[in-house]
Design a protein around this motif. Sequence first.
Motif, short mmCIF file in Angstrom:
data_model
loop_
_atom_site.label_atom_id
_atom_site.label_comp_id
_atom_site.label_asym_id
_atom_site.label_seq_id
_atom_site.Cartn_x
_atom_site.Cartn_y
_atom_site.Cartn_z
N UNK A 266 -6.87 10.98 -8.17
CA UNK A 266 -6.25 9.67 -7.98
C UNK A 266 -5.60 9.62 -6.60
N UNK A 267 -5.67 8.45 -6.00
CA UNK A 267 -5.01 8.19 -4.73
C UNK A 267 -4.63 6.72 -4.70
N UNK A 268 -3.55 6.41 -4.01
CA UNK A 268 -3.19 5.00 -3.88
C UNK A 268 -2.43 4.78 -2.58
N UNK A 269 -2.41 3.53 -2.14
CA UNK A 269 -1.70 3.12 -0.93
C UNK A 269 -0.77 1.98 -1.31
N UNK A 270 0.50 2.10 -0.93
CA UNK A 270 1.45 1.01 -1.11
C UNK A 270 2.00 0.62 0.26
N UNK A 271 2.29 -0.67 0.42
CA UNK A 271 2.76 -1.17 1.70
C UNK A 271 4.01 -2.01 1.53
N UNK A 272 4.90 -1.93 2.51
CA UNK A 272 6.10 -2.76 2.56
C UNK A 272 6.02 -3.63 3.81
N UNK A 277 5.80 -0.26 6.66
CA UNK A 277 5.46 1.13 6.32
C UNK A 277 4.39 1.12 5.24
N UNK A 278 3.50 2.09 5.29
CA UNK A 278 2.46 2.26 4.28
C UNK A 278 2.47 3.71 3.84
N UNK A 279 2.50 3.95 2.53
CA UNK A 279 2.48 5.30 1.98
C UNK A 279 1.12 5.54 1.34
N UNK A 280 0.46 6.61 1.77
CA UNK A 280 -0.81 7.03 1.19
C UNK A 280 -0.52 8.28 0.36
N UNK A 281 -0.71 8.19 -0.95
CA UNK A 281 -0.31 9.28 -1.85
C UNK A 281 -1.48 9.75 -2.68
N UNK A 340 -3.43 -1.21 12.78
CA UNK A 340 -3.70 -2.31 13.70
C UNK A 340 -2.73 -3.48 13.48
N UNK A 341 -2.28 -3.63 12.22
CA UNK A 341 -1.34 -4.71 11.89
C UNK A 341 0.11 -4.32 12.12
N UNK A 342 0.32 -3.12 12.69
CA UNK A 342 1.67 -2.71 13.04
C UNK A 342 2.35 -1.81 12.03
N UNK A 343 1.62 -1.34 10.99
CA UNK A 343 2.21 -0.45 10.00
C UNK A 343 2.19 0.99 10.51
N UNK A 344 3.16 1.77 10.04
CA UNK A 344 3.12 3.22 10.25
C UNK A 344 2.75 3.87 8.92
N UNK A 345 2.15 5.04 8.98
CA UNK A 345 1.61 5.71 7.80
C UNK A 345 2.45 6.91 7.41
N UNK A 346 2.69 7.06 6.11
CA UNK A 346 3.28 8.27 5.54
C UNK A 346 2.25 8.83 4.57
N UNK A 347 1.67 9.98 4.88
CA UNK A 347 0.64 10.60 4.04
C UNK A 347 1.32 11.66 3.20
N UNK A 348 1.15 11.62 1.89
CA UNK A 348 1.91 12.54 1.03
C UNK A 348 1.12 12.91 -0.22
N UNK A 349 1.64 13.89 -0.93
CA UNK A 349 1.06 14.33 -2.19
C UNK A 349 1.77 15.59 -2.65
#
Length: 456
Positions: A266-272, A277-281, A340-349
């Motif tokens: 399982x993987x998911x992406x949430x955005x604020x 900010x976007x979290x990829x978990x 491209x839309x100005x979000x920064x990424x937090x990659x986690x797990x």
Amino acid sequence: MNSFKIVIIALFCILPALNNAKVVIYHPEPESTLFHAEIIEIEWACSDDDAVCQSSTLSFRLFKEGSSKLVAPITPLSTGPTSIVWAVAPILPEGDGFYLTAYNGDKALETESPKFSIKHSGIDIISPAVSTVWIPNSQLRVRFVTSPLFAEKNHTIDVALSDGHTFWLQLGQASAADQVFHVPSNLLPWGPQPRFYHVQMLLNNQSLAKSNRFVLSSDPKLSCDDFSLAALFSAEAYMSLRQGNVYDLCGQIWNSAFVYNVGDNAAFIVTSESSKAAVVSFRGTTQSLTDWMNTLSALPVSCEGLLHSGCHGGFVHIGFGASFNMTRDAIRVISYKLVQQGYRLIITGHSKGGAIAAIQAVDLLQAFPSTINPTNLKLITFGQPRMGDANFALTLNSTLPPSTCNSARIVGQHKLCGKDPVTTLPPGNWFHGGKNVVVPCSVGCWKRGVEGFALR
């Protein structure tokens, strides 16, 4: 021979009579409205003491006028001589013009119930809304609205707290649309660690509505920095992930941008939108024997063809590589568009999820070097096993230098149990990469995500 013909003729005379038996369905009443999760009684009457009318082979099916397509079979909760009790499932469509038809086995009888409507309750939970932290041993305010007709029926609505699994903490019954409930900390299933929850409104043990997911914590000092976000969402990866999940955290709304949930992976992406900010978990190792065997398997697979630009001729763990490959392309596309839309990424797990996160971070930095870089991508993992050879570790550290503080590998350490043993697997010539950060485990030996991380 003549007697044989007589039997055949007799059967043809009897069968139509059975098929067209008179069953008069008089409840639900004409133009009545049934709501999802309601329990109602379907009642009928027989004409001329027809045996078929009270036969055990008699059943009912739901149709909608204007279509011959079956909507759903009626599965009774209980059965009487001329009535059955039926629960209107929330999965049934809404609308007007529904009716019931009686069947004798697979034969439709010439009877239809009066037309009726099926509606949703109209319940919409408006509070808890945007929330930072709800503290156990205090008050949780629940506000909701519902359709006027449903409200007139005065159904008993149960209010429950759910963490996304099968656990329900019954808070009480909704006697008003704006009500305060007490949340006792000793009834929470996971102890004092922060975790996402949502409020559910239940009728007859079926969910009618649920709130956004919000953080429930006994720690008033809960931080909302990147480490805390990574910890919370890495733990959330073990929950019931669905497209459309909405999370309330630290005064920010987080929306699901991508969900992959198949088998043990399982993987998911949430955005604020507000914090950009976007979290990829990624989900870690589950209780599945197959998943554990894949995690412990120390077979290598080449980075070539897996990562965008390889890893200096090195390799990664075959199980982690295979799991990464399932979502690689989708996450590449979505992450690129978000940056491209100005979000920064937090990659986690956590655990296996941390290993996949590390591979994903390298792939994104390689695939889009002019767009995604260490200034807008941060890698934070928890209890991560070793996932590659020395060449892969070199590739990770050169692509995302630990000195930038944008690559942190959190390792839990308990005063009695020592360091998390998963972080030393697989044995042999396998490596991590990234900056090693040891933190004390507050509860238990080694917990996942937020449970093993000091959120201060």
